[in-house]
Design a protein around this motif. Structure first.
Motif, PDB file in Angstrom:
ATOM      1  N   SER A 165       0.828  -1.209   0.000  1.00  0.00           N
ATOM      2  CA  SER A 165       0.000   0.000   0.000  1.00  0.00           C
ATOM      3  C   SER A 165       0.860   1.255   0.000  1.00  0.00           C
ATOM      4  O   SER A 165       0.588   2.214  -0.734  1.00  0.00           O
ATOM      5  N   THR A 166       1.901   1.267   0.830  1.00  0.00           N
ATOM      6  CA  THR A 166       2.783   2.434   0.908  1.00  0.00           C
ATOM      7  C   THR A 166       3.487   2.683  -0.424  1.00  0.00           C
ATOM      8  O   THR A 166       3.546   3.818  -0.911  1.00  0.00           O
ATOM      9  N   MET A 167       4.027   1.629  -1.013  1.00  0.00           N
ATOM     10  CA  MET A 167       4.747   1.771  -2.269  1.00  0.00           C
ATOM     11  C   MET A 167       3.812   2.184  -3.402  1.00  0.00           C
ATOM     12  O   MET A 167       4.126   3.085  -4.191  1.00  0.00           O
ATOM     13  N   SER A 168       2.661   1.543  -3.498  1.00  0.00           N
ATOM     14  CA  SER A 168       1.692   1.860  -4.550  1.00  0.00           C
ATOM     15  C   SER A 168       1.170   3.275  -4.391  1.00  0.00           C
ATOM     16  O   SER A 168       0.995   4.011  -5.367  1.00  0.00           O
ATOM     17  N   ASN A 169       0.931   3.668  -3.154  1.00  0.00           N
ATOM     18  CA  ASN A 169       0.426   5.002  -2.862  1.00  0.00           C
ATOM     19  C   ASN A 169       1.444   6.072  -3.260  1.00  0.00           C
ATOM     20  O   ASN A 169       1.087   7.094  -3.848  1.00  0.00           O
ATOM     21  N   ALA A 170       2.710   5.834  -2.946  1.00  0.00           N
ATOM     22  CA  ALA A 170       3.755   6.806  -3.281  1.00  0.00           C
ATOM     23  C   ALA A 170       3.851   7.035  -4.784  1.00  0.00           C
ATOM     24  O   ALA A 170       3.983   8.166  -5.249  1.00  0.00           O
ATOM     25  N   VAL A 171       3.773   5.951  -5.549  1.00  0.00           N
ATOM     26  CA  VAL A 171       3.836   6.064  -7.009  1.00  0.00           C
ATOM     27  C   VAL A 171       2.597   6.766  -7.544  1.00  0.00           C
ATOM     28  O   VAL A 171       2.676   7.664  -8.399  1.00  0.00           O
ATOM     29  N   GLY A 172       1.430   6.392  -7.023  1.00  0.00           N
ATOM     30  CA  GLY A 172       0.185   6.943  -7.547  1.00  0.00           C
ATOM     31  C   GLY A 172      -0.025   8.413  -7.262  1.00  0.00           C
ATOM     32  O   GLY A 172      -0.719   9.100  -8.020  1.00  0.00           O
ATOM     33  N   LEU A 173       0.563   8.925  -6.183  1.00  0.00           N
ATOM     34  CA  LEU A 173       0.326  10.321  -5.807  1.00  0.00           C
ATOM     35  C   LEU A 173       1.218  11.325  -6.548  1.00  0.00           C
ATOM     36  O   LEU A 173       1.022  12.532  -6.404  1.00  0.00           O
ATOM     37  N   ILE A 174       2.160  10.839  -7.342  1.00  0.00           N
ATOM     38  CA  ILE A 174       3.068  11.742  -8.053  1.00  0.00           C
ATOM     39  C   ILE A 174       2.312  12.737  -8.947  1.00  0.00           C
ATOM     40  O   ILE A 174       2.601  13.944  -8.912  1.00  0.00           O
ATOM     41  N   PRO A 175       1.354  12.295  -9.771  1.00  0.00           N
ATOM     42  CA  PRO A 175       0.640  13.284 -10.604  1.00  0.00           C
ATOM     43  C   PRO A 175      -0.030  14.376  -9.784  1.00  0.00           C
ATOM     44  O   PRO A 175      -0.048  15.543 -10.177  1.00  0.00           O
ATOM     45  N   GLY A 176      -0.593  13.992  -8.634  1.00  0.00           N
ATOM     46  CA  GLY A 176      -1.212  14.994  -7.765  1.00  0.00           C
ATOM     47  C   GLY A 176      -0.203  15.964  -7.199  1.00  0.00           C
ATOM     48  O   GLY A 176      -0.474  17.170  -7.080  1.00  0.00           O
ATOM     49  N   ASN A 177       0.983  15.462  -6.832  1.00  0.00           N
ATOM     50  CA  ASN A 177       2.048  16.343  -6.340  1.00  0.00           C
ATOM     51  C   ASN A 177       2.456  17.362  -7.398  1.00  0.00           C
ATOM     52  O   ASN A 177       2.672  18.542  -7.094  1.00  0.00           O
ATOM     53  N   ILE A 178       2.560  16.899  -8.641  1.00  0.00           N
ATOM     54  CA  ILE A 178       2.929  17.800  -9.740  1.00  0.00           C
ATOM     55  C   ILE A 178       1.854  18.866  -9.938  1.00  0.00           C
ATOM     56  O   ILE A 178       2.145  20.059 -10.069  1.00  0.00           O
ATOM     57  N   ALA A 179       0.584  18.434  -9.933  1.00  0.00           N
ATOM     58  CA  ALA A 179      -0.519  19.364 -10.155  1.00  0.00           C
ATOM     59  C   ALA A 179      -0.603  20.409  -9.050  1.00  0.00           C
ATOM     60  O   ALA A 179      -0.804  21.598  -9.317  1.00  0.00           O
ATOM     61  N   SER A 180      -0.441  19.982  -7.796  1.00  0.00           N
ATOM     62  CA  SER A 180      -0.536  20.935  -6.692  1.00  0.00           C
ATOM     63  C   SER A 180       0.645  21.898  -6.682  1.00  0.00           C
ATOM     64  O   SER A 180       0.500  23.079  -6.349  1.00  0.00           O
ATOM     65  N   SER A 181       1.831  21.411  -7.061  1.00  0.00           N
ATOM     66  CA  SER A 181       2.994  22.291  -7.148  1.00  0.00           C
ATOM     67  C   SER A 181       2.780  23.353  -8.222  1.00  0.00           C
ATOM     68  O   SER A 181       3.103  24.530  -8.032  1.00  0.00           O
ATOM     69  N   PHE A 182       2.212  22.940  -9.346  1.00  0.00           N
ATOM     70  CA  PHE A 182       1.912  23.886 -10.422  1.00  0.00           C
ATOM     71  C   PHE A 182       0.879  24.911  -9.955  1.00  0.00           C
ATOM     72  O   PHE A 182       0.967  26.099 -10.268  1.00  0.00           O
ATOM     73  N   GLY A 183      -0.091  24.447  -9.178  1.00  0.00           N
ATOM     74  CA  GLY A 183      -1.125  25.344  -8.698  1.00  0.00           C
ATOM     75  C   GLY A 183      -0.600  26.411  -7.754  1.00  0.00           C
ATOM     76  O   GLY A 183      -1.211  27.476  -7.616  1.00  0.00           O
ATOM     77  N   TYR A 184       0.537  26.158  -7.110  1.00  0.00           N
ATOM     78  CA  TYR A 184       1.129  27.117  -6.178  1.00  0.00           C
ATOM     79  C   TYR A 184       2.308  27.864  -6.812  1.00  0.00           C
ATOM     80  O   TYR A 184       3.169  28.370  -6.103  1.00  0.00           O
ATOM     81  N   ARG A 185       2.300  27.960  -8.132  1.00  0.00           N
ATOM     82  CA  ARG A 185       3.439  28.583  -8.816  1.00  0.00           C
ATOM     83  C   ARG A 185       3.611  30.048  -8.440  1.00  0.00           C
ATOM     84  O   ARG A 185       4.734  30.566  -8.439  1.00  0.00           O
ATOM     85  N   GLU A 186       2.523  30.748  -8.109  1.00  0.00           N
ATOM     86  CA  GLU A 186       2.652  32.151  -7.714  1.00  0.00           C
ATOM     87  C   GLU A 186       3.428  32.282  -6.406  1.00  0.00           C
ATOM     88  O   GLU A 186       4.259  33.173  -6.243  1.00  0.00           O
ATOM     89  N   GLU A 187       3.132  31.374  -5.451  1.00  0.00           N
ATOM     90  CA  GLU A 187       3.819  31.412  -4.159  1.00  0.00           C
ATOM     91  C   GLU A 187       5.278  30.988  -4.267  1.00  0.00           C
ATOM     92  O   GLU A 187       6.064  31.232  -3.352  1.00  0.00           O
ATOM     93  N   LEU A 188       5.637  30.340  -5.375  1.00  0.00           N
ATOM     94  CA  LEU A 188       7.001  29.855  -5.544  1.00  0.00           C
ATOM     95  C   LEU A 188       7.937  30.911  -6.142  1.00  0.00           C
ATOM     96  O   LEU A 188       9.149  30.707  -6.166  1.00  0.00           O
TER      97      LEU A 188
END
Length: 278
Positions: free
Chosen positions: A52-75
């Motif tokens: 579960s931990t390994m599968s979860n880590a791989v699966g959440l990558i697209p969400g991490n990318i999307a949320s990072s992009f969404g905070y581009r102004e704060e970056l």
């Protein structure tokens, strides 16, 4: 094919995992504890904790990318210091991934309930800590007599404090590489005590560093432990987290934090119960 051998989810479970991925992606963008949604869901559906931990880590990558992009102004204005922190995140995540892959699975099942309890405490205490950090930031601004400026951390911190930030990033990355739940909350809490930035800028920084940790850990899992990943779960979480990460960064602040935390705590308790009764 090998991934078909890992198919252990019923159609209705697949739908729920996608929904959990959407929630996790959104929560990761705003709060930083989305793993406490997807990890308990997978464990509850009979997926072993390490898988579960390994599968979860791989699966959440697209969400991490999307949320990072969404905070581009704060970056904006932070990339210089981000580059300085990335090596600590890389080394920490590799260390955590190594521990996950090489420690006995029963050790993981013993340690994770403790980590989940710590994570849940952080989730519950996060609003109080946020208020403290906000007041602390205002006091700093008033004492300086100027408004906060988007300068690099290297220009504003002493050598000792900068080293302290690197240590915090490294240790949190070890935690994230081993068990990702609430690493974002832990990281933003510790960074808030060391950096003079407001919470939104810290959240943008947190999203990038968590993305680095999860990407390195997920890559390690794929290379070394690909046969221990449930690829159906990965696909479901990836689809959900991509949607949730994008919209979470845009509208997630409108959601009730009390409701989000209640759901996270409830699912975290379910995960603890499920692991202890395996």
């Amino acid at each position: 094919m090998e991934f078909l051998a890992n198919l252990s989810l019923e159609p209705w479970q697949i739908g729920l995992v996608i929904v959990a991925g959407i929630a996790a992606g959104g929560i990761n963008a705003v709060v930083g504890s989305g793993t406490l949604i997807t990890f308990p869901a997978l464990v509850a559906f009979g997926v072993p904790p390490v898988v579960s931990t390994m599968s979860n880590a791989v699966g959440l990558i697209p969400g991490n990318i999307a949320s990072s992009f969404g905070y581009r102004e704060e970056l904006r204005g932070q990339w210089k210091r981000i580059l300085g922190f990335v090596p600590a995140s890389l080394l920490g995540s590799l260390t955590g991934a190594y521990l996950l892959l090489h420690l006995p699975e029963d050790a993981f099942e013993t340690i994770v309930p403790v980590l989940l309890v710590v994570a849940l405490i952080m989730v519950v205490g996060q609003p109080y800590l946020s208020r403290y950090l906000k007041h602390r930031s205002l006091r700093r601004a008033e004492a300086a007599g100027v408004e906060h400026r988007a300068a690099s951390v290297g220009d504003r911190l002493s050598t000792g404090r900068y080293i302290a930030v690197l240590i915090v990033v490294f240790l949190t990355a070890i935690y994230g590489g081993y068990f990702a739940a609430a690493q974002g909350i832990i990281l933003i809490a510790l960074l808030g005590l060391l950096l003079p930035d407001d919470l939104q800028r810290l959240n943008g920084l947190k999203n990038i560093l968590v993305l680095v940790v999860n990407t390195v850990s997920a890559s390690t899992y794929i290379i070394v432990g690909h046969d221990r990943i449930n690829w159906i779960a990965v696909i479901c979480i990836a689809i959900g987290s991509l949607i949730g990460g994008y919209f979470g960064a845009r509208i997630g602040r409108k959601f009730s934090p009390v409701l989000l935390r209640a759901v996270i705590v409830a699912l975290g308790l379910v995960a603890i119960w499920r692991i202890l009764t395996l």
